[in-house]
Design an enzyme around this catalytic site. Structure first.
Site, PDB file in Angstrom:
ATOM      1  N   GLY A  93       0.809  -1.213   0.000  1.00 43.06           N
ATOM      2  CA  GLY A  93       0.000   0.000   0.000  1.00 43.06           C
ATOM      3  C   GLY A  93       0.840   1.260   0.000  1.00 43.06           C
ATOM      4  O   GLY A  93       0.330   2.357  -0.233  1.00 43.06           O
ATOM      5  N   LYS A 114      10.033   2.180  -0.111  1.00 46.97           N
ATOM      6  CA  LYS A 114       8.954   2.139   0.895  1.00 46.97           C
ATOM      7  C   LYS A 114       8.596   3.569   1.272  1.00 46.97           C
ATOM      8  O   LYS A 114       9.463   4.327   1.708  1.00 46.97           O
ATOM      9  CB  LYS A 114       9.458   1.356   2.114  1.00 46.97           C
ATOM     10  N   ARG A 177      14.693  -0.441   0.342  1.00 45.16           N
ATOM     11  CA  ARG A 177      14.894  -1.719   1.042  1.00 45.16           C
ATOM     12  C   ARG A 177      15.409  -2.758   0.055  1.00 45.16           C
ATOM     13  O   ARG A 177      14.939  -2.826  -1.080  1.00 45.16           O
ATOM     14  CB  ARG A 177      13.548  -2.128   1.627  1.00 45.16           C
ATOM     15  N   ARG A 184       6.069 -13.476   0.660  1.00 44.45           N
ATOM     16  CA  ARG A 184       5.651 -13.629   2.057  1.00 44.45           C
ATOM     17  C   ARG A 184       4.722 -14.829   2.177  1.00 44.45           C
ATOM     18  O   ARG A 184       4.160 -15.277   1.165  1.00 44.45           O
ATOM     19  CB  ARG A 184       4.851 -12.384   2.490  1.00 44.45           C
ATOM     20  N   ASP A 253       1.743 -11.625   6.678  1.00 45.37           N
ATOM     21  CA  ASP A 253       2.291 -10.832   5.570  1.00 45.37           C
ATOM     22  C   ASP A 253       3.680 -10.304   5.918  1.00 45.37           C
ATOM     23  O   ASP A 253       4.378  -9.790   5.053  1.00 45.37           O
ATOM     24  CB  ASP A 253       1.365  -9.653   5.226  1.00 45.37           C
TER      25      ASP A 253
END
Ligand code: AMP
Ligand code: MG
Length: 487
Positions: A93, A114, A177, A184, A253
Site C-alpha cells: 500500500g 517504501k 529496502r 511472504r 504478511d
C-alpha cells in the site's frame, strides 16, 4: 535519461513476468524535493552500485521515485495476511518493487521503495512514510545484519520535502529496502484464496527457483518448499530469541519465504529479561510478546502449509497429513537451534542432556531478579558479574557453580570456551534510548552524526571494544518503552 551505466543499476524484474493477479504495475509518485540523508556505502558496493553516482542528484532521484532507472518495471505486489489472527487482503500500500538488481556475484535481490506513494492496494492510506520510522528501520535492520541475523537490508533514505500527516505533521521520507525477495506467507495465502491452481503452482515454482534451487527438481518439490521455509524460519526465530529481538507484528504478511526478517515497524530489543515483554502499543493482548514468537512462527507456517495444500497431494487428507508432519518439525527444529545457540552463549561445546535445565534455570533467575538480557550474558563472558542484579543472590551463586562444573566437563580449554562466548554474546544491541536519541537528532535537528556513530558501534557487535561499552548502559528512565507501527 537514466544513467544506469554510471550508477551500476543492472535491473531485471522477473516478478513482472508472473501472472497479472500477483501485482499491479505502478510507478512511484514523484516527490517535491528529494534529499539523500543516508546511504549504505558498503551495501551499495556489494550490489555493484557506484556510491559517488548514487550521491548525485540523479542518484537521489531514483531513491525518491522521481526517476525510473533503465530496466526497471515498478510494481506493487499483491498479498493477503492474517493480522493479529484475522485474514485480510493487503498488498503493497505504500511501497513499490522498483525491480530486481543482479549483483556482481550474480545474485538477484529486490530493490523496493517504501513510502513511495499510493498504489491500488493503499485502501485509506496515503502511501507515504515518515522520516523517523524509516531511519528506525535502517538502524535496526543494519544492526540485525551485523548480529548475523538474516534480514532485509537498508540501502538509502531520502527525505521528500513533503509533510505526512499522522497525529502531527512529520517530515516525509522513502526507504530503499533490499531483500532476497518480498515473497511472504501472505503472498501464498493471497494466491491460494483468489488465484487458480495453476497460478498457485507458478508462484511456488517461482519461490523454489529463486530461493531453493537445490530442491526444485526433486520429488514432491512443493513439500520440500514447505520443509525449507520451516527450516529457515526455525533458524531465524531462534536467532531472534537468542539476542532478545521482538518483532512486534508477526502477521503472516510480515513473514518471508526467504527466511529474512522483514518489516521493522514496532520491533525493539528487550532490556530486562521477561518472556512477556511487548513493546508495540497496538499489541494489547501480547500476541507477539517475546516468549510467544516461536509459537506464532509455527502458527504462521501452518497458514503457509494450508495455502500449499492443493500442491502437496491430489488427495486432500493425505495433503493435510504431509503438511502436519512438516509443521510439527518446526517446534523441534526451533528448539534444537535455540538450545545450540544458548550452549554457545554459555561457552558450551559438547551436548549433555541436562544442558537445557541449566539454561532454563539461568533464565528463571534472570527473570526473578529482573536482570538485563544482553548485559547478563556479557557479564558472564567477561566475568564482570558485579554489573548485574544477580551477583550475591543464592540462586545465582548456586547456578554459577553448576555452570562452572559443567564447563569443566568438556575437553575445550577455558580460552576457547571464552572465545565462543565472545562470539555469541553481543557487546551491544540497539538500545531503545540510543535509537531514540539518534532519531531525535536526525529528525529534529537534521544532525545525522549521532545515528552514524550508533551505526558504526552496531556494525561489529562482537568486537567488544572499549567505545562500545557506553552504548550498553541501560536507560535512565523506568517508563516502559512503547513502539508504534509508524504507518
Ligand atoms: P505493515 O504494518 O507495515 O505490515 O502494513 C500492513 C499493510 O498496511 C500493508 O498492506 C501496507 O502496505 C499497508 N500500509 C501501511 N501504511 C500505509 C500507508 N501509509 N498508506 C497505505 N498503505 C499502508
Ligand atoms: Mg508488512
Amino acid at each position: 535519461m537514466t544513467k544506469s551505466k554510471e550508477t551500476g543499476w543492472n535491473l531485471d524484474n522477473s516478478y513482472a513476468r508472473l501472472p497479472g493477479l500477483f501485482f499491479s504495475s505502478t510507478n512511484p509518485t514523484p516527490v517535491r524535493s528529494p534529499k539523500l540523508v543516508i546511504l549504505n556505502n558498503k551495501l551499495a558496493e556489494s550490489l555493484g552500485l557506484n556510491v559517488q553516482a548514487l550521491q548525485s542528484e540523479d542518484g537521489a532521484a531514483v531513491f525518491a521515485g522521481n526517476e525510473i532507472p533503465e530496466g526497471a518495471s515498478p510494481l506493487a505486489q499483491a498479498y493477503g495476511g492474517h493480522q493479529f489472527g484475522h485474514f485480510n487482503m493487503l498488498g503493497d500500500g505504500r511501497a513499490v518493487l522498483l525491480s530486481e538488481q543482479i549483483t556482481p556475484r550474480d545474485e538477484r535481490v529486490d530493490i523496493q521503495l517504501k513510502g513511495s506513494g499510493r498504489t491500488p492496494y493503499s485502501r485509506g492510506g496515503d502511501g507515504r512514510a515518515a522520516l523517523g520510522p524509516m531511519l528506525r528501520e535502517y538502524i535496526i535492520s543494519e544492526a540485525m545484519y551485523a548480529l548475523g541475523i538474516p534480514t532485509t537490508r537498508s540501502l538509502a533514505v531520502v527525505t521528500t520535502g513533503e509533510l505526512v500527516i499522522r497525529e502531527t505533521k512529520l517530515p516525509g521520507a522513502i526507504l530503499t529496502r533490499v531483500a532476497a525477495s518480498h515473497l511472504r506467507v501472505g503472498t501464498f495465502q493471497y494466491v491460494a484464496q483468489w488465484g487458480t491452481a495453476r497460478e498457485l503452482r507458478i508462484l511456488a515454482d517461482y519461490a523454489l527457483h529463486r530461493h531453493f534451487p537445490e530442491v526444485e527438481a526433486g520429488e514432491n518439490q512443493y513439500l520440500s518448499l514447505l520443509q525449507e521455509v520451516v527450516k529457515r524460519q526455525a533458524e531465524l526465530i531462534a536467532k531472534w530469541q537468542l539476542v532478545g529481538f521482538i518483532h512486534g507484528v508477526m502477521n503472516t504478511d510480515n513473514m518471508t519465504i526467504s527466511g529474512e526478517t522483514i518489516d521493522y515497524g514496532p520491533c525493539a530489543f528487550m532490556d530486562t529479561y521477561d518472556p512477556a515483554t511487548v513493546f508495540s502499543s497496538i499489541d494489547i493482548q501480547g500476541r507477539y510478546a517475546y516468549g510467544n514468537q516461536p509459537v506464532i512462527g509455527g502458527w504462521n507456517l501452518a497458514r503457509f502449509a494450508e495455502a500449499l495444500l492443493p500442491l502437496l497431494h491430489d488427495d486432500e487428507e493425505q495433503a493435510v497429513e504431509l503438511a502436519q508432519d512438516k509443521i510439527s518439525d518446526f517446534t523441534k527444529l526451533y528448539h534444537s537451534n535455540w538450545v545450540a545457540g544458548m550452549r554457545a552463549k554459555l561457552g558450551i561445546f559438547n551436548e549433555e542432556a541436562e544442558d537445557e535445565a541449566l539454561i532454563k534455570e539461568l533464565l528463571s533467575v534472570m527473570k526473578k531478579h529482573r536482570a538485563d538480557y544482553t548485559n547478563t550474558f556479557r557479564a558472564l563472558t567477561f566475568d564482570t558479574l558485579e554489573d548485574t542484579a544477580l551477583l550475591g543472590t543464592p540462586e545465582f551463586t548456586e547456578w554459577h557453580e553448576r555452570w562452572q562444573t559443567r564447563l569443566g566437563r568438556q575437553q575445550e580449554s577455558k580460552d576457547s570456551s571464552n572465545q565462543l562466548m565472545r562470539n555469541s554474546n553481543p557487546a551491544l544491541i540497539p538500545r531503545n534510548h540510543r535509537v531514540e536519541e539518534a532519531l531525535e537528532a536526525a529528525v529534529e535537528q537534521g544532525d545525522y552524526s549521532v545515528m552514524e556513530r550508533l551505526l558504526e558501534m552496531l556494525s561489529n557487535p562482537y568486537a567488544h571494544s572499549a567505545e562500545q561499552a557506553e552504548y550498553s548502559t541501560l536507560p535512565a528512565s523506568t517508563i516502559p518503552y512503547r513502539t508504534f507501527c509508524g504507518t
